[in-house]
Scaffold this motif. Structure first.
Motif: not given
Length: 146
Positions: A38-46
């Motif tokens: 909950x301090x940083x999140x990311x999703x690789x989208x292409x």
């Protein structure tokens, strides 16, 4: 090399409620990167990273003299182009099933494509679109748009 390469690598959304926003993007079936919390999140989208960062922390870095925005639409859209015209309708239904708010139903557009609009749980607008000129590589990265 140019001082600033012509590329977009990360889009960061300032999150008011990290847990809810993370859960929404996971519900779309997108894989969250390892080490997210909950301090940083990311999703690789292409070829682009969609990052989530708590709004107060993002405001402290990117707009230290301003108050964080109160909510509502911020005047920009994010887009996810799909492979086929009929995929717009399926993507729209999947987003709504995952918790998105429908904003604009799937429709054929005057520019020759088809698109729909949804909002994530914090009001960020996503256009789900098909354009016959969009070309993707094997990873789903946009390589040409006309």
């Amino acid at each position: 090399m140019d001082a600033i390469p012509a590329r977009l690598t990360v889009v960061t959304l300032g999150a008011r409620d990290m847990a809810t926003l993370r859960a929404f993007y996971r519900a779309l079936g997108w894989r969250e990167l390892p080490g997210a919390d909950d301090g940083w999140s990311a999703f690789q989208l292409g070829g682009v990273l969609l990052a989530l960062y708590p709004l107060p922390a993002l405001a402290a870095e990117a707009a230290p003299a301003s108050a964080p925005p109160a909510g509502g639409w911020a005047g920009f859209t994010l887009a996810c182009n799909v492979d086929a015209r009929d995929d717009v309708d399926a993507a729209f239904a999947a987003a709504v099933a995952a918790g998105a708010t429908p904003i604009g139903q799937p429709a054929d557009r005057e520019w020759g494509g088809r698109s729909a609009y949804v909002a994530d749980p914090e009001g960020n607008r996503w256009e789900l679109a098909w354009a016959r000129t969009a070309v993707f590589d094997e990873r789903g990265s946009l390589v040409s748009f006309g």
